[in-house]
Design a protein around this motif. Structure first.
Motif, short mmCIF file in Angstrom:
data_model
loop_
_atom_site.label_atom_id
_atom_site.label_comp_id
_atom_site.label_asym_id
_atom_site.label_seq_id
_atom_site.Cartn_x
_atom_site.Cartn_y
_atom_site.Cartn_z
N UNK A 173 0.86 -1.19 0.00
CA UNK A 173 0.00 0.00 0.00
C UNK A 173 0.89 1.24 0.00
N UNK A 174 0.69 2.08 -1.00
CA UNK A 174 1.41 3.35 -1.07
C UNK A 174 0.44 4.50 -0.85
N UNK A 175 0.80 5.40 0.04
CA UNK A 175 0.05 6.63 0.24
C UNK A 175 0.94 7.76 -0.25
N UNK A 176 0.48 8.45 -1.30
CA UNK A 176 1.28 9.52 -1.90
C UNK A 176 0.38 10.71 -2.21
N UNK A 177 0.93 11.91 -2.07
CA UNK A 177 0.19 13.11 -2.46
C UNK A 177 -0.12 13.06 -3.95
N UNK A 178 -1.31 13.51 -4.32
CA UNK A 178 -1.81 13.35 -5.68
C UNK A 178 -1.07 14.26 -6.66
N UNK A 179 -0.27 13.64 -7.51
CA UNK A 179 0.50 14.39 -8.50
C UNK A 179 -0.35 14.95 -9.61
N UNK A 180 -1.56 14.42 -9.80
CA UNK A 180 -2.46 14.91 -10.85
C UNK A 180 -3.08 16.26 -10.48
N UNK B 228 -3.52 21.68 -7.19
CA UNK B 228 -3.96 22.41 -6.01
C UNK B 228 -3.52 21.75 -4.70
N UNK B 229 -2.88 20.57 -4.80
CA UNK B 229 -2.26 19.97 -3.62
C UNK B 229 -0.93 20.69 -3.41
N UNK B 230 -0.87 21.48 -2.36
CA UNK B 230 0.27 22.39 -2.17
C UNK B 230 1.48 21.70 -1.55
N UNK B 231 2.00 20.72 -2.30
CA UNK B 231 3.21 19.98 -1.94
C UNK B 231 4.17 20.12 -3.12
#
Length: 234
Positions: free
Chosen positions: A181-188, A191-194
């Motif tokens: 299981x990978x939890x990653x900030x959505x690169x698509x 507006x995800x401010x990472x």
């Protein structure tokens, strides 16, 4: 058992002898300042967050920002599950998992001894006996083969310096039908401010996991900013 081991050896041999393995990485002199200048399958690998950022992992706002309980639900743990928390850091998820599997075990893996020192301190404070800290390295988590029901990576995979070698080693540690299981900030999502290199798209993750022989199962998008991507050992 003999045929299963023979199949595993053949799978590793295929990876080692393939052009993907032989020419897996590209190094670029001009690169993103947040990356290490090393390209894997079109993606630049991000710099590792050092142990100096441990406080950020334990920030009080993380509960609302990332909603870790939804991750816990998605893991579908059993009381006797054996779980590897890869890139465990301070043990933020390791300790939650350990409390949920009283007859099970958590391997809390990190490559930074300083992180494991913090994790050990917090483990003693929480009086949890089913968490085993493990010092991994850039190419292996140092886990026993065929020992793990689930390998979890939360905001960690994109920083692996040798992702292909590491994922092959993680796959070897999984039991038959073991899950990743990978939890990653959505690169698509712009507006995800990472920072860009610290986010990943589903397409990229699925492409990279396939090299390690992992079969895509599903993606859960109930978190505010992250994907929960689930794979299974083929």
């Amino acid at each position: 058992m003999f045929w299963r081991r023979l199949a595993a050896i053949f799978a590793v041999w295929m990876c080692l002898s393939s052009p993907v393995w032989a020419d897996a990485y590209e190094v670029r002199a001009n690169h993103d300042p947040d990356g290490i200048g090393k390209i894997y399958m079109g993606r630049e690998i991000a710099q590792v967050m050092g142990h100096q950022g441990a406080g950020w992992l334990e920030r009080s706002s993380r509960e609302t920002e990332e909603q870790p309980q939804k991750v816990m639900t998605a893991l579908q743990l059993k009381p006797n599950s054996v779980v590897a928390d890869i890139g465990a850091g301070t043990g933020y998820f390791s300790f939650r998992i350990a409390s949920a599997i009283p007859q099970g075990k958590v391997y809390a893996v990190d490559v930074q001894p300083e992180m494991l020192e913090i994790l050990n301190y917090l483990k003693d404070q929480k009086k949890l006996s089913n968490v085993e800290p493990i010092l991994g390295n850039e190419t292996t988590p140092n886990l026993p083969e065929n020992s793990v029901d689930l390998a979890l990576m939360v905001d960690a995979y994109h920083e692996f310096e040798f992702p292909q070698e590491m994922m092959l080693a993680i796959a070897r540690s999984l039991k038959p039908q073991g899950r990743v299981v990978l939890v990653e900030y959505r690169g698509e999502n712009p507006f995800v401010m990472i920072k860009g290199l610290h986010k990943m798209t589903q397409k990229q993750v699925r492409q990279e996991m396939s090299v390690a022989g992992l079969k895509y199962v599903e993606t859960r998008n109930g978190l505010p900013q992250q994907h929960i991507m689930i794979f299974e050992k083929a």
